[in-house]
Design a protein around this motif. Structure first.
Motif, PDB file in Angstrom:
ATOM      1  N   ILE A 135       0.912  -1.145  -0.080  1.00  0.00           N
ATOM      2  CA  ILE A 135       0.156  -0.031  -0.144  1.00  0.00           C
ATOM      3  C   ILE A 135       0.854   1.342  -0.022  1.00  0.00           C
ATOM      4  CG2 ILE A 135      -1.776   1.180   1.180  1.00  0.00           C
ATOM      5  CD1 ILE A 135      -2.912  -1.257   2.305  1.00  0.00           C
ATOM      6  N   ALA A 136       0.629   2.011  -0.895  1.00  0.00           N
ATOM      7  CA  ALA A 136       1.724   3.220  -1.339  1.00  0.00           C
ATOM      8  C   ALA A 136       0.977   4.423  -0.480  1.00  0.00           C
ATOM      9  CB  ALA A 136       1.716   3.357  -2.618  1.00  0.00           C
ATOM     10  N   SER A 137      -0.052   4.480  -0.221  1.00  0.00           N
ATOM     11  CA  SER A 137      -0.870   5.579   0.466  1.00  0.00           C
ATOM     12  C   SER A 137      -2.226   5.316   0.671  1.00  0.00           C
ATOM     13  CB  SER A 137      -1.110   6.886  -0.404  1.00  0.00           C
ATOM     14  OG  SER A 137      -2.079   6.627  -1.400  1.00  0.00           O
ATOM     15  N   ALA A 138      -2.512   5.807   2.057  1.00  0.00           N
ATOM     16  CA  ALA A 138      -3.750   5.633   2.635  1.00  0.00           C
ATOM     17  C   ALA A 138      -4.566   6.873   2.798  1.00  0.00           C
ATOM     18  CB  ALA A 138      -3.877   4.878   3.969  1.00  0.00           C
ATOM     19  N   THR A 139      -5.855   6.830   2.614  1.00  0.00           N
ATOM     20  CA  THR A 139      -6.795   7.910   2.861  1.00  0.00           C
ATOM     21  C   THR A 139      -7.961   7.317   3.965  1.00  0.00           C
ATOM     22  OG1 THR A 139      -6.628   8.835   0.775  1.00  0.00           O
ATOM     23  CG2 THR A 139      -8.665   9.341   1.923  1.00  0.00           C
ATOM     24  N   PHE A 140      -7.968   8.318   5.070  1.00  0.00           N
ATOM     25  CA  PHE A 140      -8.929   7.853   5.937  1.00  0.00           C
ATOM     26  C   PHE A 140     -10.074   8.988   5.994  1.00  0.00           C
ATOM     27  CE2 PHE A 140      -4.760   6.091   7.652  1.00  0.00           C
ATOM     28  CZ  PHE A 140      -5.245   4.843   7.802  1.00  0.00           C
ATOM     29  N   LEU A 141     -11.028   8.489   5.863  1.00  0.00           N
ATOM     30  CA  LEU A 141     -12.285   9.587   5.791  1.00  0.00           C
ATOM     31  C   LEU A 141     -13.081   9.351   7.201  1.00  0.00           C
ATOM     32  CD1 LEU A 141     -13.833   8.760   2.359  1.00  0.00           C
ATOM     33  CD2 LEU A 141     -11.978  10.484   2.897  1.00  0.00           C
ATOM     34  N   THR A 142     -13.188  10.297   8.104  1.00  0.00           N
ATOM     35  CA  THR A 142     -13.813  10.241   9.289  1.00  0.00           C
ATOM     36  C   THR A 142     -13.642   9.125  10.008  1.00  0.00           C
ATOM     37  OG1 THR A 142     -15.848   9.782   8.520  1.00  0.00           O
ATOM     38  CG2 THR A 142     -15.596  11.911   8.427  1.00  0.00           C
ATOM     39  N   THR A 143     -12.316   8.963  10.358  1.00  0.00           N
ATOM     40  CA  THR A 143     -11.970   7.430  10.887  1.00  0.00           C
ATOM     41  C   THR A 143     -11.258   7.729  12.255  1.00  0.00           C
ATOM     42  OG1 THR A 143     -11.537   6.620   8.772  1.00  0.00           O
ATOM     43  CG2 THR A 143     -10.456   5.660  10.678  1.00  0.00           C
ATOM     44  N   LEU A 144     -11.994   7.063  13.283  1.00  0.00           N
ATOM     45  CA  LEU A 144     -11.067   6.986  14.779  1.00  0.00           C
ATOM     46  C   LEU A 144     -10.108   5.810  14.814  1.00  0.00           C
ATOM     47  CD1 LEU A 144     -14.205   7.448  16.912  1.00  0.00           C
ATOM     48  CD2 LEU A 144     -12.265   8.999  16.775  1.00  0.00           C
ATOM     49  N   THR A 145      -9.058   6.066  15.353  1.00  0.00           N
ATOM     50  CA  THR A 145      -7.844   5.280  15.405  1.00  0.00           C
ATOM     51  C   THR A 145      -7.618   5.443  17.037  1.00  0.00           C
ATOM     52  OG1 THR A 145      -6.307   7.065  14.834  1.00  0.00           O
ATOM     53  CG2 THR A 145      -6.809   5.106  13.327  1.00  0.00           C
ATOM     54  N   ASP A 146      -7.859   6.710  17.603  1.00  0.00           N
ATOM     55  CA  ASP A 146      -7.737   6.932  19.067  1.00  0.00           C
ATOM     56  C   ASP A 146      -9.095   7.127  19.484  1.00  0.00           C
ATOM     57  OD1 ASP A 146      -7.382   8.257  21.570  1.00  0.00           O
ATOM     58  OD2 ASP A 146      -5.725   9.126  21.239  1.00  0.00           O
ATOM     59  N   PHE A 147      -9.720   6.394  20.500  1.00  0.00           N
ATOM     60  CA  PHE A 147     -10.959   6.543  20.911  1.00  0.00           C
ATOM     61  C   PHE A 147     -11.255   7.040  22.284  1.00  0.00           C
ATOM     62  CE2 PHE A 147     -10.769   3.171  17.833  1.00  0.00           C
ATOM     63  CZ  PHE A 147     -12.066   3.086  17.071  1.00  0.00           C
ATOM     64  N   THR A 148     -10.470   7.672  22.622  1.00  0.00           N
ATOM     65  CA  THR A 148     -10.287   8.722  23.724  1.00  0.00           C
ATOM     66  C   THR A 148     -11.625   9.272  23.930  1.00  0.00           C
ATOM     67  OG1 THR A 148      -8.119   8.869  23.851  1.00  0.00           O
ATOM     68  CG2 THR A 148      -9.376  10.380  25.222  1.00  0.00           C
ATOM     69  N   ASP A 149     -12.199   9.875  22.764  1.00  0.00           N
ATOM     70  CA  ASP A 149     -13.290  10.790  22.519  1.00  0.00           C
ATOM     71  C   ASP A 149     -14.231   9.939  21.477  1.00  0.00           C
ATOM     72  OD1 ASP A 149     -15.591  12.479  22.321  1.00  0.00           O
ATOM     73  OD2 ASP A 149     -14.206  14.281  21.514  1.00  0.00           O
ATOM     74  N   PRO A 150     -15.195   9.069  21.949  1.00  0.00           N
ATOM     75  CA  PRO A 150     -16.100   8.498  20.907  1.00  0.00           C
ATOM     76  C   PRO A 150     -17.200   9.297  20.658  1.00  0.00           C
ATOM     77  CG  PRO A 150     -16.573   7.699  23.190  1.00  0.00           C
ATOM     78  CD  PRO A 150     -15.423   8.730  23.336  1.00  0.00           C
ATOM     79  N   GLY A 151     -17.370  10.362  20.585  1.00  0.00           N
ATOM     80  CA  GLY A 151     -18.357  11.404  20.293  1.00  0.00           C
ATOM     81  C   GLY A 151     -19.867  11.000  21.163  1.00  0.00           C
ATOM     82  N   PHE A 171     -14.779  -7.984  20.031  1.00  0.00           N
ATOM     83  CA  PHE A 171     -13.351  -7.410  19.833  1.00  0.00           C
ATOM     84  C   PHE A 171     -13.188  -5.886  19.721  1.00  0.00           C
ATOM     85  CE2 PHE A 171      -9.521  -6.102  17.599  1.00  0.00           C
ATOM     86  CZ  PHE A 171      -8.509  -6.949  18.413  1.00  0.00           C
ATOM     87  N   TYR A 172     -13.908  -5.308  18.801  1.00  0.00           N
ATOM     88  CA  TYR A 172     -14.277  -4.183  18.364  1.00  0.00           C
ATOM     89  C   TYR A 172     -14.344  -3.076  19.656  1.00  0.00           C
ATOM     90  CZ  TYR A 172     -15.562   0.110  15.844  1.00  0.00           C
ATOM     91  OH  TYR A 172     -15.857   1.364  15.357  1.00  0.00           O
ATOM     92  N   ILE A 173     -15.648  -3.513  20.161  1.00  0.00           N
ATOM     93  CA  ILE A 173     -16.269  -2.619  21.351  1.00  0.00           C
ATOM     94  C   ILE A 173     -15.257  -2.565  22.582  1.00  0.00           C
ATOM     95  CG2 ILE A 173     -17.638  -4.328  22.229  1.00  0.00           C
ATOM     96  CD1 ILE A 173     -18.529  -0.667  21.583  1.00  0.00           C
ATOM     97  N   ASN A 174     -14.692  -3.718  22.853  1.00  0.00           N
ATOM     98  CA  ASN A 174     -13.888  -3.902  24.145  1.00  0.00           C
ATOM     99  C   ASN A 174     -12.456  -3.354  24.039  1.00  0.00           C
ATOM    100  OD1 ASN A 174     -15.305  -5.400  26.249  1.00  0.00           O
ATOM    101  ND2 ASN A 174     -15.757  -6.741  24.746  1.00  0.00           N
ATOM    102  N   ASN A 175     -11.812  -3.768  22.656  1.00  0.00           N
ATOM    103  CA  ASN A 175     -10.291  -3.136  22.523  1.00  0.00           C
ATOM    104  C   ASN A 175     -10.174  -1.698  22.026  1.00  0.00           C
ATOM    105  OD1 ASN A 175      -8.626  -5.723  23.223  1.00  0.00           O
ATOM    106  ND2 ASN A 175     -10.347  -6.555  22.009  1.00  0.00           N
ATOM    107  N   MET A 176     -11.424  -1.224  21.281  1.00  0.00           N
ATOM    108  CA  MET A 176     -10.848  -0.009  20.693  1.00  0.00           C
ATOM    109  C   MET A 176     -11.871   1.021  21.548  1.00  0.00           C
ATOM    110  SD  MET A 176      -9.687  -0.836  18.180  1.00  0.00           S
ATOM    111  CE  MET A 176      -9.410  -2.306  16.957  1.00  0.00           C
ATOM    112  N   TYR A 177     -13.266   1.061  21.905  1.00  0.00           N
ATOM    113  CA  TYR A 177     -13.744   1.905  22.474  1.00  0.00           C
ATOM    114  C   TYR A 177     -13.676   1.817  24.072  1.00  0.00           C
ATOM    115  CZ  TYR A 177     -16.681   3.563  18.769  1.00  0.00           C
ATOM    116  OH  TYR A 177     -17.223   3.999  17.477  1.00  0.00           O
TER     117      TYR A 177
END
Length: 577
Positions: A332-348, A426-432
């Motif tokens: 993968i040469a480049s990546a575009t992230f549209l409205t993406t959380l990688t840090d879930f400190t603030d989950p909105g 996995f998603y809810i426990n490890n990310m959020y």
């Protein structure tokens, strides 16, 4: 469908019946049924009352202020004076002239707002713990919204006037709409009969060239004689379906990319059933994105590709890139992230549903069902904007008997998807809950201990300033994790409308070229505001990374990966209802 013989014929009894039936729509509004909202409201207020016994001063003052305001309201009613506040005037629910000009309805409206203010003031001054405070304020507002006089036929002058003008036909039509939605198990927000996948929505021409248990891979047909050698793979969310990126010709992000000379591939995720309950995050990475990447490389005969992702699709892509970094895979040469959380400190705004107690209850239910059901997801998102996405349709569809207008984004919004139990938990426990994705070696994915700081390719972040699902300051944190050449752009509007902003419309604006490295606020202060769509800005960014131009391929796929079926394919057609 309910037996029509149970419907009363007496006009007054019919109106009362319609009121009762309309309120049952809460059963579709809350994943646990109508009682859940009021249960949460009652629990939160019980905790508030218990705490307030320690110092009842605030309660006494609030009640005294409320009684004085009610007295002033009666005085104004008797003297003909208006006490309407600016925030009341701006509320679209009360736009009809009767709410201001008719003394009875004016009093109902003003009294409702006084009571709402009392509840909100008492909730906001509760001084509970952070989690309980958020839940108290959220469910208080849900209760207030549900109890609006506009939601009941007998206290909504527009409903009563329309019933008189149509000799009651509007109420009859509303009941038909209500019973129809009961059969579907959800509120109709658009004329769903107006859209057919592949005919007038998700129409960009393409071919499914690969499929497995996780996904179908679509290759889109070129619209230009020449195309770039380095293809683009789009990784959409697996919550809802990919065609938010390919709605109609005038607002299709996919078609825009194709028209710019890109060779576009896109993942269409499977809408899982209970048979796929054991699919996990590793499957979405290894059998999902990584398999799509290798297939695209083979078909395009390219050693590298560019990737575009959105929302949870971006979280999956970030996980994939970190795995690839550990494996020294530079595909993968480049990546575009549209409205993406990688840090879930603030989950909105979703934080109101996310604490250890609630998540434990949800994951237990998901384990029992084998899935996080799509309707539950839709309910949670709709609750965040209940007046716009619930009660306005209750009033228009059921009380006024109107049919919702066709709207492509709302059609997509109603086309829910499930999530497999293993993947979701996995998603809810490890990310959020755990926010493990930001920790070096915090997660092991596909056998690799990953660190987002290992990602050193060029990255484009697009966030939106009014996003309540992935707050832009939370998504901005990704710029401080990944180590490559970073471009951050902030679009106007929200999570969906801010992304689907076609160049041809020349609407809205975006901010770019802010200074990175000193936090989100400093970035915005130093950024430039540009009019129009971010699409053109992104196109300028991706073009130098797309390779040289060659003749467009005459046929999709290759000798190994041949055409399976036309886009949009079978997987996207599977509905949860």
């Amino acid at each position: 469908m309910e037996n029509n013989s149970n419907i009363p014929t007496n006009p007054q009894e019919f109106i009362n019946y319609l009121n009762q039936e309309s309120q049952k729509v809460l059963a579709m509004y809350s994943s646990a049924g109508s009682e859940d909202i009021f249960k949460q409201f009652s629990q939160s207020w019980t905790e508030l009352a218990a705490k307030s016994f320690e110092d009842p001063t605030a309660w006494v003052k609030a009640m005294a202020d409320y009684q004085q305001a009610q007295f002033n309201l009666w005085q104004n009613l008797l003297t003909g004076k208006s006490s309407e506040q600016e925030e009341v005037k701006a509320d679209r629910r009360f736009a009809a002239e009767e709410w201001s000009q008719n003394p009875v309805f004016s009093y109902i409206k003003e009294s409702y707002f006084l009571s709402s203010k009392l509840l909100n003031d008492m909730a906001s001054n509760a001084n509970l713990g952070d989690n309980e405070q958020r839940k108290l304020e959220f469910y208080t507002q849900q209760y207030i919204d549900a109890m609006s006089p506009t939601n009941f036929a007998m206290t909504n002058p527009e409903v009563m006037q329309q019933a008189l003008e149509t000799n009651g036909q509007s109420l009859v039509d509303g009941l038909k709409n209500l019973l129809s939605d009961f059969e579907k198990g959800r509120i109709s927000m658009t004329d769903e009969s107006a859209f057919t996948l592949g005919e007038n929505i998700a129409t960009t021409k393409g071919t499914v060239v690969f499929e497995n248990e996780m996904l179908q891979l679509i290759q889109y047909t070129p619209t230009t004689d020449k195309v770039f050698t380095r293809p683009t793979l789009i990784v959409p969310p697996c919550i809802n379906k990919f065609y938010i990126m390919d709605l109609q010709e005038h607002n299709s992000y996919v078609k825009y990319c194709v028209d710019q000379g890109q060779t576009v591939f896109l993942i269409s995720w499977l809408n899982p059933t209970i048979d796929q309950r054991d699919l996990n995050w590793d499957n979405y990475v290894e059998d999902g994105v990584l398999k799509a990447v290798s297939t695209v490389k083979e078909i395009a005969d390219s050693s590298k590709i560019n990737c575009v992702s959105w929302c949870i699709g971006g979280t999956i892509l970030a996980s994939t890139l970190a795995v690839m970094a550990k494996r020294k895979d530079e595909s993968i040469a480049s990546a575009t992230f549209l409205t993406t959380l990688t840090d879930f400190t603030d989950p909105g705004d979703l934080r109101v549903f996310i604490d250890e107690q609630q998540v434990q209850q949800i994951t237990q239910k998901v384990d029992e069902d084998g899935l996080l059901k799509g309707r539950s997801l839709a309910t949670a998102f709709n609750m965040l904007r209940s007046n716009d996405l619930v009660w306005s349709y209750v009033v228009n569809n059921y009380l006024k008997g109107q049919n919702p207008a066709p709207f492509d984004i709302l059609y997509w919004n109603s086309d829910s998807t499930n999530l497999p139990a293993s993947m979701y938990n996995f998603y809810i426990n490890n990310m959020y809950i755990g926010n493990k994705l930001v920790e070096p070696d915090g997660l092991t994915i596909c056998g690799e201990k990953i660190d987002l700081r290992d990602i050193k390719i060029p990255v484009y972040f697009l966030s939106t300033i009014d996003d309540h699902i992935a707050p832009w300051k939370g998504t901005f944190a990704g710029t401080e994790l990944m180590q490559g050449n970073i471009e951050f752009v902030l679009g106007a509007s929200g999570h969906v409308a801010g992304v689907i902003n076609p160049v041809s419309k020349n609407r809205r604006h975006y901010w770019c070229n802010g200074e990175l490295g000193n936090g989100a606020d400093h970035w915005l202060e130093s950024a430039n505001r540009e009019e129009g769509s971010w699409w053109s800005h992104w196109n300028k960014w991706i073009k130098p990374k797309a390779g040289k131009k060659i003749d467009a391929p005459a046929t999709p796929g290759n000798s190994t990966h041949q055409a399976i079926e036309p886009a949009p394919g079978r997987y996207v057609s599977i509905r949860v209802d």
